[in-house]
Design a protein around this motif. Sequence first.
Motif, PDB file in Angstrom:
ATOM      1  N   THR A  91      65.249  18.874   3.779  1.00 14.39           N
ATOM      2  CA  THR A  91      65.755  17.882   4.731  1.00 14.39           C
ATOM      3  C   THR A  91      67.195  17.538   4.361  1.00 14.39           C
ATOM      4  OG1 THR A  91      65.106  15.935   3.433  1.00 14.39           O
ATOM      5  CG2 THR A  91      63.431  16.881   4.915  1.00 14.39           C
ATOM      6  N   TRP A  92      67.893  16.908   5.334  1.00 18.61           N
ATOM      7  CA  TRP A  92      69.242  16.469   5.030  1.00 18.61           C
ATOM      8  C   TRP A  92      69.244  15.410   3.935  1.00 18.61           C
ATOM      9  CZ3 TRP A  92      73.816  18.330   5.373  1.00 18.61           C
ATOM     10  CH2 TRP A  92      74.153  19.224   6.381  1.00 18.61           C
ATOM     11  N   ARG A  93      68.241  14.559   3.901  1.00 16.34           N
ATOM     12  CA  ARG A  93      68.186  13.516   2.868  1.00 16.34           C
ATOM     13  C   ARG A  93      68.113  14.160   1.479  1.00 16.34           C
ATOM     14  NH1 ARG A  93      69.801   8.599   2.633  1.00 16.34           N
ATOM     15  NH2 ARG A  93      68.817   8.181   4.659  1.00 16.34           N
ATOM     16  N   GLU A  94      67.245  15.156   1.329  1.00 18.37           N
ATOM     17  CA  GLU A  94      67.140  15.843   0.037  1.00 18.37           C
ATOM     18  C   GLU A  94      68.442  16.571  -0.309  1.00 18.37           C
ATOM     19  OE1 GLU A  94      63.914  18.492   0.567  1.00 18.37           O
ATOM     20  OE2 GLU A  94      62.351  16.959   0.420  1.00 18.37           O
ATOM     21  N   THR A  95      69.053  17.153   0.703  1.00 18.04           N
ATOM     22  CA  THR A  95      70.294  17.890   0.478  1.00 18.04           C
ATOM     23  C   THR A  95      71.404  16.961   0.000  1.00 18.04           C
ATOM     24  OG1 THR A  95      69.691  19.507   2.169  1.00 18.04           O
ATOM     25  CG2 THR A  95      72.021  19.345   1.592  1.00 18.04           C
ATOM     26  N   LEU A  96      71.499  15.806   0.614  1.00 11.97           N
ATOM     27  CA  LEU A  96      72.525  14.841   0.213  1.00 11.97           C
ATOM     28  C   LEU A  96      72.273  14.302  -1.192  1.00 11.97           C
ATOM     29  CD1 LEU A  96      72.828  12.951   3.607  1.00 11.97           C
ATOM     30  CD2 LEU A  96      74.464  14.617   2.655  1.00 11.97           C
ATOM     31  N   ASP A  97      71.004  14.081  -1.515  1.00 10.30           N
ATOM     32  CA  ASP A  97      70.670  13.633  -2.874  1.00 10.30           C
ATOM     33  C   ASP A  97      71.070  14.689  -3.902  1.00 10.30           C
ATOM     34  OD1 ASP A  97      69.653  11.290  -1.865  1.00 10.30           O
ATOM     35  OD2 ASP A  97      67.546  11.923  -1.991  1.00 10.30           O
ATOM     36  N   ARG A  98      70.789  15.950  -3.569  1.00 15.53           N
ATOM     37  CA  ARG A  98      71.147  17.032  -4.489  1.00 15.53           C
ATOM     38  C   ARG A  98      72.663  17.171  -4.611  1.00 15.53           C
ATOM     39  NH1 ARG A  98      70.059  19.577  -9.039  1.00 15.53           N
ATOM     40  NH2 ARG A  98      70.545  21.811  -9.006  1.00 15.53           N
ATOM     41  N   LEU A  99      73.363  17.022  -3.507  1.00 13.26           N
ATOM     42  CA  LEU A  99      74.815  17.107  -3.543  1.00 13.26           C
ATOM     43  C   LEU A  99      75.386  15.994  -4.428  1.00 13.26           C
ATOM     44  CD1 LEU A  99      77.244  18.660  -2.354  1.00 13.26           C
ATOM     45  CD2 LEU A  99      77.297  16.962  -0.518  1.00 13.26           C
ATOM     46  N   SER A 100      74.799  14.812  -4.337  1.00 13.68           N
ATOM     47  CA  SER A 100      75.263  13.695  -5.157  1.00 13.68           C
ATOM     48  C   SER A 100      75.032  13.969  -6.638  1.00 13.68           C
ATOM     49  CB  SER A 100      74.535  12.407  -4.748  1.00 13.68           C
ATOM     50  OG  SER A 100      74.799  12.094  -3.388  1.00 13.68           O
ATOM     51  N   GLU A 101      74.015  14.777  -6.952  1.00 15.76           N
ATOM     52  CA  GLU A 101      73.706  15.109  -8.351  1.00 15.76           C
ATOM     53  C   GLU A 101      74.661  16.138  -8.937  1.00 15.76           C
ATOM     54  OE1 GLU A 101      68.831  14.518  -7.962  1.00 15.76           O
ATOM     55  OE2 GLU A 101      69.708  16.507  -8.293  1.00 15.76           O
ATOM     56  N   VAL A 102      75.116  17.083  -8.107  1.00 19.37           N
ATOM     57  CA  VAL A 102      75.844  18.234  -8.660  1.00 19.37           C
ATOM     58  C   VAL A 102      77.340  18.225  -8.372  1.00 19.37           C
ATOM     59  CG1 VAL A 102      73.776  19.669  -8.482  1.00 19.37           C
ATOM     60  CG2 VAL A 102      75.454  19.726  -6.624  1.00 19.37           C
ATOM     61  N   LEU A 103      77.805  17.375  -7.440  1.00 18.22           N
ATOM     62  CA  LEU A 103      79.218  17.433  -7.057  1.00 18.22           C
ATOM     63  C   LEU A 103      80.144  16.764  -8.071  1.00 18.22           C
ATOM     64  CD1 LEU A 103      81.081  18.546  -4.906  1.00 18.22           C
ATOM     65  CD2 LEU A 103      80.846  16.385  -3.656  1.00 18.22           C
ATOM     66  N   PRO A 104      79.828  15.586  -8.586  1.00 21.14           N
ATOM     67  CA  PRO A 104      80.738  14.954  -9.552  1.00 21.14           C
ATOM     68  C   PRO A 104      80.929  15.818 -10.796  1.00 21.14           C
ATOM     69  CG  PRO A 104      79.150  13.361  -8.717  1.00 21.14           C
ATOM     70  CD  PRO A 104      78.690  14.702  -8.253  1.00 21.14           C
ATOM     71  N   GLU A 105      82.159  15.925 -11.276  1.00 27.10           N
ATOM     72  CA  GLU A 105      82.476  16.802 -12.393  1.00 27.10           C
ATOM     73  C   GLU A 105      81.695  16.439 -13.654  1.00 27.10           C
ATOM     74  OE1 GLU A 105      84.276  19.454 -12.795  1.00 27.10           O
ATOM     75  OE2 GLU A 105      85.181  19.652 -10.823  1.00 27.10           O
ATOM     76  N   ASP A 106      81.425  15.147 -13.866  1.00 27.45           N
ATOM     77  CA  ASP A 106      80.766  14.716 -15.105  1.00 27.45           C
ATOM     78  C   ASP A 106      79.258  14.530 -14.947  1.00 27.45           C
ATOM     79  OD1 ASP A 106      80.953  12.597 -13.377  1.00 27.45           O
ATOM     80  OD2 ASP A 106      81.631  11.136 -14.884  1.00 27.45           O
ATOM     81  N   ALA A 107      78.685  14.961 -13.812  1.00 29.29           N
ATOM     82  CA  ALA A 107      77.254  14.755 -13.575  1.00 29.29           C
ATOM     83  C   ALA A 107      76.430  15.700 -14.449  1.00 29.29           C
ATOM     84  CB  ALA A 107      76.933  14.994 -12.106  1.00 29.29           C
ATOM     85  N   PRO A 108      75.384  15.189 -15.131  1.00 28.87           N
ATOM     86  CA  PRO A 108      74.561  16.059 -15.986  1.00 28.87           C
ATOM     87  C   PRO A 108      73.931  17.225 -15.212  1.00 28.87           C
ATOM     88  CG  PRO A 108      74.108  13.751 -16.430  1.00 28.87           C
ATOM     89  CD  PRO A 108      74.977  13.785 -15.218  1.00 28.87           C
ATOM     90  N   ALA A 109      73.514  16.979 -13.955  1.00 30.59           N
ATOM     91  CA  ALA A 109      72.849  18.034 -13.186  1.00 30.59           C
ATOM     92  C   ALA A 109      73.814  19.148 -12.791  1.00 30.59           C
ATOM     93  CB  ALA A 109      72.210  17.440 -11.926  1.00 30.59           C
ATOM     94  N   ARG A 110      75.105  18.859 -12.850  1.00 25.99           N
ATOM     95  CA  ARG A 110      76.084  19.869 -12.463  1.00 25.99           C
ATOM     96  C   ARG A 110      76.022  21.085 -13.388  1.00 25.99           C
ATOM     97  NH1 ARG A 110      80.801  20.168  -9.439  1.00 25.99           N
ATOM     98  NH2 ARG A 110      82.273  21.754 -10.183  1.00 25.99           N
ATOM     99  N   ARG A 111      75.781  20.822 -14.684  1.00 24.99           N
ATOM    100  CA  ARG A 111      75.728  21.937 -15.638  1.00 24.99           C
ATOM    101  C   ARG A 111      74.624  22.927 -15.273  1.00 24.99           C
ATOM    102  NH1 ARG A 111      76.803  17.652 -19.192  1.00 24.99           N
ATOM    103  NH2 ARG A 111      74.583  17.444 -19.715  1.00 24.99           N
ATOM    104  N   GLY A 112      73.477  22.408 -14.869  1.00 24.92           N
ATOM    105  CA  GLY A 112      72.389  23.288 -14.464  1.00 24.92           C
ATOM    106  C   GLY A 112      72.723  24.051 -13.197  1.00 24.92           C
ATOM    107  N   ALA A 113      73.396  23.385 -12.250  1.00 31.16           N
ATOM    108  CA  ALA A 113      73.765  24.045 -11.003  1.00 31.16           C
ATOM    109  C   ALA A 113      74.795  25.145 -11.253  1.00 31.16           C
ATOM    110  CB  ALA A 113      74.320  23.020 -10.020  1.00 31.16           C
ATOM    111  N   VAL A 114      75.732  24.885 -12.155  1.00 27.66           N
ATOM    112  CA  VAL A 114      76.734  25.909 -12.499  1.00 27.66           C
ATOM    113  C   VAL A 114      76.062  27.086 -13.201  1.00 27.66           C
ATOM    114  CG1 VAL A 114      78.705  26.377 -14.004  1.00 27.66           C
ATOM    115  CG2 VAL A 114      78.687  24.327 -12.556  1.00 27.66           C
ATOM    116  N   ALA A 115      75.116  26.803 -14.084  1.00 24.25           N
ATOM    117  CA  ALA A 115      74.394  27.886 -14.765  1.00 24.25           C
ATOM    118  C   ALA A 115      73.615  28.739 -13.772  1.00 24.25           C
ATOM    119  CB  ALA A 115      73.449  27.302 -15.819  1.00 24.25           C
TER     120      ALA A 115
END
Length: 797
Positions: A370-394
């Motif tokens: 859903t768009w709601r889930e997509t936006l939540d995920r984007l909020s997790e991975v977009l900020p440079e210092d977000a912990p979830a970003r490392r997993g998304a980059v990997a």
Amino acid sequence: MSSGGFGFARGNLEKVLAIPKYAGSLLLSWFIPRIATLWVFGSGIGVGEGALALARELRRTDPSARIIWLVADDSEAALAESEGFRPVHRRGRRGFWATLRAGRIVVTHGLGDANRFGVFGGRIIQLWHGAPLKRLHLDSPVTTRIGGPAPVRILLRRMYEAGAKQVALYVAGSVESAERLRSAFRVDPGRVQVLGDPRDDALAEQRRDPAAAAEARARVLELLRNAGTEAFPPGHEADLSGPLVLYAPTWRDGDPDPAIPDAAELAAIRGALERLGAHLVIRSHPLGAGAYSEALGGRIHGLGADLVRDITPLLGAFDAVITDYSSIAIDFSLLSRPIVWFAPDLEAYAATRGLYEPLEVTASGRIERTWRETLDRLSEVLPEDAPARRGAVAASRALADRFHAHPEGGAATRVLAAALRLSAGDAERIPDGAVFFESFYGRQVTCNPLALDREIASRFPEAPRFWSVTSERQTVPAGATPLLVGSADWFAARRRSRLLVVNDWLRFRFRRGRHQTVLQTWHGTMLKHLALGRPNVGLRTRIAIRRESRRWSVMLSHNPHSTEQFRRSYAFRGEILETGYPRDDRLAASVVGDARIPLAVDRARRDLGIAAGARVLVYAPTWRDSGVELVDELDVRALADELGDGWIVAARGHTRTHGFGRYGVEHPRVLDVSRYPDVNDVLLAADLLVTDYSSIMFDAAVARVPMAFFVPDLASYRDRERGFTFDFEERAPGPLLTRRDEVVACAREIAADGGDADWVRGVRARYDAWCASFVPHDDGGASARVVDALVQRGALG
């Protein structure tokens, strides 16, 4: 999403109705010579994709080349002229003539990128347009969709197959992509080369050079400012600072886009973008236009094909990508930036268009619905210092590792070299004195050819050696060169090599030259009838069998029984070398008396990944003439469960069943060794071999492996399928079993008493007689004897 002017059903109908034009064009192509220096380029998106990168490289390296870009309209013509290419409308007479005269034809989507009536006899380079995630061409039912009776559908499919075979070179970015293209277009492996995708060369540069990525960002910002939105009308300076997120849904053959946001979802999108300080750039697939006009404004922008035809070179502008099944994700993964997978119609799409693997695998397990889930995920991975970003980059890097064999770029240079090499002669491809090896049609690097390769390499290290393979994943012996089946180099090696060593049919209408020796080693002693000895062999097959055996100079025989059977089954009148089997030399060297050397057993088990101390039951059934699935009469998963923790079941299917799946998927005590290159390791590791009618039973005798035969279909196989060349039931060197519990009982006796188990001692006399009849020459020196014979006959040295 509405149709963008193309649909498979309508396009297929046009193909069928144009058959008379195809026929006339084919006839004309026989009389019109092609011009080597003339290249025509075309792409389904216009002037772009990998075709543009390749055309630029050609212009840079060969100013004398004549480059024509085949266009669909005047706007494309203007773009071609701006690049310095001569535009010609593809559908007109000039487009037909240009295509018909061109020495090389470069396309990215299909033959329709050029003038499809002028392609006959041309050297066509198909770059494709991204790594295949969704099923393509003949792998997808929607591709050949057409109304009408069955004959029309069959005719259309044949047209697709014929068109695919006209392409001389398919270009893939990775082995993974190459395998999917081979499947989709039903072409021989050698038609597809892993050279990298030229359209990704710009991304490879952006990956290396931050300045190049910054330039792409500046270009995108300029396009967005000039395009304008409700919030930023043309002429007003737009605030486009902050992260840029690309949303790129794929095309659905005219079906609606299920992800178009409603009012509530649109409000949520705007709110999330405001919190993140980000901008969302919507890029609908060029073949479809999404109904996103009401969404545009503020932090939401459109960047359709009307503004920029080719988005790939600009992907470095974006900080993250949202997509469903688009190959843009694969391109973007080169940049090691987050990808958010948003697939609201996953089940329906997988059931209709189809995917090459579960999207969960591609997406490393994370898919939003859903768009709601997509936006939540984007909020997790977009900020440079977000912990979830490392997993998304990997996850992005892992995707790039799978789909980019050449992340360094330079694909256009490699593709251009491969395209020019299409006209090379045999002598340019293959040196004098070469030796060509093929085992099981190139599916494995194993058997007698492998053993002879070792002997020849040792005694004649200067001899060029070439191996036939069906995949880049296969490993050939040191110093040898792999050649993909069906490639120009592969055909040249078969024509030029002084010696060919094969263990099955040569096929492809091979004709042995006067300078050539063909050694047919075959791949086992005949228990079951083959070739002319099989029941109900038709006239056409009999002719093919006799034609095939005339291609061989010399045959290799395991024993007197094989010699007799080769004479009968193949009507072979040439020389037969009854030397024993080279592939069994290692087995013979690993046995002292009636026991295998423990060091050889331990090494084999270690190479197979089997833990020390485990008992090993090898299950190796042969294939069935009418079968379309793995032969697993024993049910290896149930067998492993009944044997218990102390046992490993190593299952080895016949090479002809490799395409039907794997044994014991995810069972901790079932090991599928079907594709393991050296069956000798499998036999040396075995405490017990269970087979049915496979010739592996003769090799196992050399290694003195206890054997049991699981033959619940013995009567039907003997009387109605293949039949036997001798009385198997009387001479079998082990018990004939019909129930799994009998197999388990035999295994447990082996575990308790080893070679002194009652049933093993009970068949010892038959086992010894079997060895005397069928492996009398297997003393470890067969390879040397065969090579000596080849030297005497002038095939080596």
